[in-house]
Design a protein around this motif. Structure first.
Motif, short mmCIF file in Angstrom:
data_model
loop_
_atom_site.label_atom_id
_atom_site.label_comp_id
_atom_site.label_asym_id
_atom_site.label_seq_id
_atom_site.Cartn_x
_atom_site.Cartn_y
_atom_site.Cartn_z
N SER A 141 20.31 -8.12 141.06
CA SER A 141 20.54 -9.33 140.27
C SER A 141 22.03 -9.56 140.09
CB SER A 141 19.88 -9.17 138.89
OG SER A 141 18.52 -8.92 139.02
N ASP A 142 22.37 -10.71 139.58
CA ASP A 142 23.77 -11.03 139.30
C ASP A 142 24.19 -10.31 138.02
OD1 ASP A 142 26.25 -12.09 138.69
OD2 ASP A 142 25.67 -14.15 139.18
N MET A 143 25.08 -9.35 138.15
CA MET A 143 25.56 -8.58 137.01
C MET A 143 27.06 -8.79 136.80
SD MET A 143 23.37 -5.11 137.16
CE MET A 143 22.17 -5.02 138.47
N THR A 144 27.57 -9.95 137.25
CA THR A 144 28.99 -10.21 137.15
C THR A 144 29.47 -10.27 135.70
OG1 THR A 144 28.56 -12.59 137.39
CG2 THR A 144 29.21 -11.37 139.38
N TRP A 146 28.95 -8.27 133.48
CA TRP A 146 29.31 -6.92 133.05
C TRP A 146 30.38 -6.31 133.95
CZ3 TRP A 146 24.03 -8.29 133.32
CH2 TRP A 146 23.45 -8.53 132.09
N GLY A 147 31.01 -7.13 134.78
CA GLY A 147 32.10 -6.66 135.61
C GLY A 147 31.72 -6.25 137.02
N ALA A 148 30.46 -6.38 137.38
CA ALA A 148 30.02 -6.03 138.73
C ALA A 148 30.40 -7.16 139.71
CB ALA A 148 28.51 -5.82 138.76
#
Length: 184
Positions: A141-144, A146-148
């Motif tokens: 999934s999109d975890m951007t 949280w800095g991913a």
């Protein structure tokens, strides 16, 4: 060849292909289609298919979101491993199931690429298994927030670095679903 001198078989692991886990997975439908291809081929060849399902406070055991996505369906004879941790070997029966089936090589698919897929692949490799990651049969999934990195970059990075893993007596590889040869 794996470090197991008496385990020559291969198994397909389908990790966390659950409704809520895959709800917003990157290229969800394509990933599920590739997992379906692998499951069908494994069954035709008599290769064990092992399903892994995660549960925690947000992914409640036996809830609708916890269930395997409707597009995929474990056969009655196939093992289902319930887990609480990212690495499907931690506090589960996975090792005993693999041992019973003479498995020394794992073909890994499912979700989340940058969590349970990565954790289980590393866990298997450090335990002596050969591990093939299926490049187009795992997603995240999109975890951007949280800095991913964005999902496509996370998947690409895991596919890139996994092919360069090394350890005595073990192999790590990356192949597309179309390239998977369960007999090799």
């Amino acid at each position: 060849m794996s470090t197991f001198t008496d385990r020559f078989n291969t198994a397909l692991l389908v990790i966390d292909a659950q409704t809520d886990v895959l709800a917003d997975g990157y290229l969800r439908d394509e990933t599920i289609s590739n997992i379906q291809l692998l499951v069908t081929r494994a069954r035709e060849l008599g290769v064990p298919v092992i399903w892994v399902q995660h549960s925690d406070d947000e992914l409640v055991l036996n809830s609708e979101g916890w269930k395997i996505v409707p597009e995929l369906s474990p056969a009655e004879s196939e093992e289902i491993i319930n887990k609480l941790y990212g690495d499907a070997f931690e506090a589960t029966a996975l090792e005993s199931v693999l041992s019973k089936n003479g498995v020394g090589r794992l073909v890994v698919s499912g979700a989340q690429s940058d969590a349970c897929i990565r954790s289980t692949a590393h866990g298997a490799f450090t335990r002596g298994y050969d591990v093939t990651l299926v490049s187009d049969a795992h997603t995240t999934s999109d975890m951007t927030e949280w800095g991913a990195p964005p999902p496509e970059m996370a998947i690409s990075h895991i596919n890139l670095y996994w092919q360069f893993q090394g350890a005595p007596g073990r192999t790590a590889s990356v192949s597309s679903a179309a390239e998977i040869n369960f007999g090799a």
